[in-house]
Design a protein around this motif. Sequence first.
Motif, PDB file in Angstrom:
ATOM      1  N   ALA A  37       0.883  -1.166   0.134  1.00  0.00           N
ATOM      2  CA  ALA A  37       0.005  -0.010   0.099  1.00  0.00           C
ATOM      3  C   ALA A  37       0.674   1.298  -0.050  1.00  0.00           C
ATOM      4  O   ALA A  37       0.526   2.180  -0.429  1.00  0.00           O
ATOM      5  CB  ALA A  37      -0.887  -0.023   1.465  1.00  0.00           C
ATOM      6  N   GLU A  38       1.916   1.033   0.837  1.00  0.00           N
ATOM      7  CA  GLU A  38       3.065   2.482   0.436  1.00  0.00           C
ATOM      8  C   GLU A  38       3.610   2.688  -0.859  1.00  0.00           C
ATOM      9  O   GLU A  38       3.940   3.561  -0.919  1.00  0.00           O
ATOM     10  CB  GLU A  38       3.984   2.225   1.438  1.00  0.00           C
ATOM     11  CG  GLU A  38       3.693   1.975   2.954  1.00  0.00           C
ATOM     12  CD  GLU A  38       3.138   3.585   3.439  1.00  0.00           C
ATOM     13  OE1 GLU A  38       3.441   4.617   2.789  1.00  0.00           O
ATOM     14  OE2 GLU A  38       2.734   3.860   4.580  1.00  0.00           O
TER      15      GLU A  38
ATOM     16  N   ARG B  47      -2.661   6.816   2.999  1.00  0.00           N
ATOM     17  CA  ARG B  47      -2.750   5.561   2.366  1.00  0.00           C
ATOM     18  C   ARG B  47      -2.836   4.463   3.262  1.00  0.00           C
ATOM     19  O   ARG B  47      -3.581   3.485   2.762  1.00  0.00           O
ATOM     20  CB  ARG B  47      -1.130   5.473   1.610  1.00  0.00           C
ATOM     21  CG  ARG B  47      -1.313   6.582   0.604  1.00  0.00           C
ATOM     22  CD  ARG B  47      -0.011   6.268  -0.228  1.00  0.00           C
ATOM     23  NE  ARG B  47       0.249   7.364  -1.189  1.00  0.00           N
ATOM     24  CZ  ARG B  47       1.199   7.565  -2.338  1.00  0.00           C
ATOM     25  NH1 ARG B  47       1.967   6.146  -2.280  1.00  0.00           N
ATOM     26  NH2 ARG B  47       1.412   8.411  -2.947  1.00  0.00           N
ATOM     27  N   ILE B  48      -2.639   4.373   4.521  1.00  0.00           N
ATOM     28  CA  ILE B  48      -3.052   3.272   5.437  1.00  0.00           C
ATOM     29  C   ILE B  48      -3.403   3.863   6.724  1.00  0.00           C
ATOM     30  O   ILE B  48      -3.089   4.783   7.326  1.00  0.00           O
ATOM     31  CB  ILE B  48      -1.424   2.815   5.793  1.00  0.00           C
ATOM     32  CG1 ILE B  48      -0.964   2.065   4.610  1.00  0.00           C
ATOM     33  CG2 ILE B  48      -1.527   1.644   7.095  1.00  0.00           C
ATOM     34  CD1 ILE B  48       0.298   1.447   4.610  1.00  0.00           C
TER      35      ILE B  48
ATOM     36  N   PRO C 190      -0.342  16.612   6.879  1.00  0.00           N
ATOM     37  CA  PRO C 190      -0.772  15.520   5.834  1.00  0.00           C
ATOM     38  C   PRO C 190      -0.206  14.157   6.276  1.00  0.00           C
ATOM     39  O   PRO C 190       1.167  14.060   6.229  1.00  0.00           O
ATOM     40  CB  PRO C 190      -0.776  15.742   4.575  1.00  0.00           C
ATOM     41  CG  PRO C 190      -0.449  17.571   4.933  1.00  0.00           C
ATOM     42  CD  PRO C 190       0.092  17.777   5.955  1.00  0.00           C
ATOM     43  N   LEU C 191      -0.932  13.281   6.789  1.00  0.00           N
ATOM     44  CA  LEU C 191      -0.047  11.905   7.134  1.00  0.00           C
ATOM     45  C   LEU C 191      -0.218  11.037   5.889  1.00  0.00           C
ATOM     46  O   LEU C 191      -1.198  10.846   5.096  1.00  0.00           O
ATOM     47  CB  LEU C 191      -1.091  11.232   8.167  1.00  0.00           C
ATOM     48  CG  LEU C 191      -0.870  11.977   9.514  1.00  0.00           C
ATOM     49  CD1 LEU C 191      -1.991  11.727  10.592  1.00  0.00           C
ATOM     50  CD2 LEU C 191       0.426  11.981  10.265  1.00  0.00           C
ATOM     51  N   ARG C 192       0.575  10.096   5.936  1.00  0.00           N
ATOM     52  CA  ARG C 192       0.539   8.738   5.049  1.00  0.00           C
ATOM     53  C   ARG C 192      -0.059   7.780   5.590  1.00  0.00           C
ATOM     54  O   ARG C 192      -0.709   6.737   4.770  1.00  0.00           O
ATOM     55  CB  ARG C 192       1.759   8.709   4.307  1.00  0.00           C
ATOM     56  CG  ARG C 192       2.469   9.703   3.153  1.00  0.00           C
ATOM     57  CD  ARG C 192       3.701   9.436   2.523  1.00  0.00           C
ATOM     58  NE  ARG C 192       3.895   8.072   2.014  1.00  0.00           N
ATOM     59  CZ  ARG C 192       3.618   7.974   0.552  1.00  0.00           C
ATOM     60  NH1 ARG C 192       3.654   9.076  -0.284  1.00  0.00           N
ATOM     61  NH2 ARG C 192       3.885   6.644   0.181  1.00  0.00           N
ATOM     62  N   SER C 193       0.360   7.557   6.686  1.00  0.00           N
ATOM     63  CA  SER C 193      -0.027   6.174   7.517  1.00  0.00           C
ATOM     64  C   SER C 193      -0.464   6.672   8.939  1.00  0.00           C
ATOM     65  O   SER C 193       0.157   7.339   9.656  1.00  0.00           O
ATOM     66  CB  SER C 193       1.197   5.458   7.836  1.00  0.00           C
ATOM     67  OG  SER C 193       1.612   4.713   6.663  1.00  0.00           O
ATOM     68  N   LEU C 194      -1.433   6.258   9.449  1.00  0.00           N
ATOM     69  CA  LEU C 194      -1.966   6.190  10.713  1.00  0.00           C
ATOM     70  C   LEU C 194      -2.395   4.917  11.316  1.00  0.00           C
ATOM     71  O   LEU C 194      -3.054   4.294  10.984  1.00  0.00           O
ATOM     72  CB  LEU C 194      -3.363   7.202  10.622  1.00  0.00           C
ATOM     73  CG  LEU C 194      -3.940   7.422  12.105  1.00  0.00           C
ATOM     74  CD1 LEU C 194      -3.016   8.074  13.089  1.00  0.00           C
ATOM     75  CD2 LEU C 194      -5.084   8.483  12.050  1.00  0.00           C
ATOM     76  N   LEU C 195      -1.580   4.708  12.365  1.00  0.00           N
ATOM     77  CA  LEU C 195      -1.857   3.394  12.975  1.00  0.00           C
ATOM     78  C   LEU C 195      -2.154   3.389  14.373  1.00  0.00           C
ATOM     79  O   LEU C 195      -1.494   4.253  15.243  1.00  0.00           O
ATOM     80  CB  LEU C 195      -0.617   2.402  12.838  1.00  0.00           C
ATOM     81  CG  LEU C 195      -0.005   2.046  11.224  1.00  0.00           C
ATOM     82  CD1 LEU C 195       0.911   3.319  10.875  1.00  0.00           C
ATOM     83  CD2 LEU C 195       0.808   0.877  11.485  1.00  0.00           C
TER      84      LEU C 195
END
Length: 531
Positions: free
Chosen positions: A340-341, A466-467, A439-444
């Motif tokens: 996904a990245e 994206r995640i 702006p985030l690309r991944s948030l876990l």
Amino acid sequence: MNLNKVGKEIESLRMRLKEIAESRQEFGIKNLGEGMTTHGEELQRIRRSSRLSEDKDIVGFEEITKSLVEELLKEDENRRVVSIIGMGGAGKTTLAKKVYNHAGVRGTFNCRAWVCVSSSYNHKERLRTIIKQLNPITNELLDMLEKMDEQDLEERLYKDLQDECYLVVLDDVWEEEAWDCLARAFPDVCTSSRLLLTSRNRDVAQHADAYRHPYELKTLGQEDSWQLFLKKALGHGANAGCPPYLEEVGREIVRRCAGLPLAITVIAGLLGKKKLKSEWDKILNNFGTNLSRGQSGVSAILDLSYADLPPNLKFCFLYLGLFPEDSVISVRKLIHMWVAEGIMQKRDAKNLEETAAYDDVERLCSRNMVQVAEMTVDERIKSCRVHDLLRELAIRKAEDENFFQIHDTRDNEISAKSRYLAVHVLPLDENYLVSSTPPLRSLLFFNIRRYGKGISFSSKSFRKLRILDFENIGMGYNLPKGIGEVRLLRYLNLRGTFITRLPHSVGCLRYLQTLDIRTKLRALGILCDTF
């Protein structure tokens, strides 16, 4: 017009890259290391090394293993605590695994469990982990454990163990308070039960049992260090040797490791890829340079191994730092995230992105930067974990490069430069993901049991996301319809959230590759698998 101009520039760069590739082929220029082994041979070597457990490769623990097993099996009806202490990277966990899996130990204790306590101690979570190992996993059990408070969990664990001859390993205990909390749940009722504790702190071990001296794990001797290095770097048996032209520099590198198994293992994973003496000499010189900068021996070795990773493996290794300490990480989940990245590329016409991602997991394992936790029946890596010293390296490098941020205290502020955010502890203000967030690309989210307030997905913080991983969070609401505005989302994990309805706007997520909605549907009493 601007987009058209950028497009033309990209096309020009592609043409230039194509010309360079053709020129390299014409003049016989190879990639670094190319020609030494074929890609297939390299993968076979990696897979062979991935099958070998840590216990089979380790050396120098024979006598202390024998002593520990004898100590655990001594005739004594009282509950006893046996402790292993040593510095980080000395092999405490590896030794504990050897003892835990010893045939005599398995045959004596009819009830066994293992829990990693770690520095970020969560009492309720550790109690749940042990209880799950002692009982068949059912939806009813999981529901009940989620609803229990600390006292209820302690009473349940006490009840599960009170009539058993049990062995519980408490790995990596940092604080005396962590022992005090857990000790209440372990009955001492004349069943000859044992607790095996590992710690870096002698005081913790003596606090757990003041009447017995802990087993202190010393560093390996020079010859044991050399044998471990040969096994890890060259894949040789105990009687095999090193090529004569590499032995002198190899022994000097091993001497610099000061007998620490982790340091030897990691440097061996680095040198195993290199066959030229000049390459080994370069590692030795760089090692000396790092030491002159004030780094300890282990830090210098870990830094060297990280610096030697190709760019895509550096990204993969840093990404593992987002996971909590001592996490057992699903390789399947990791592969979906990496794909996904967008960092995975097909290696050939038949090699899919998922295969490339799995190959990178194997490469990290072969370099001993990542440890295999569990294998499948067909001997593929099912799950992995990162040693806490290597995780600290990943976090330190990520901070240097502004790669990601871990939110692990309630007063953390989100950095304006963060693009990858892992939330381990919710702040006091649960609405901290607002328009001011970068702006985030991944948030876990990890180990967050409940997130009661909604998230506004219309925030600019999510435009490049994206995640999004909500696994095992008790959501107090269904997924908002605003999820459809996160147009670049590729990975959405709602596993274990008990969300009962997906909004129609999910259909707007045209780039979505993975949607994990596995959860128990209470009304139907069934398990919903991956969609």
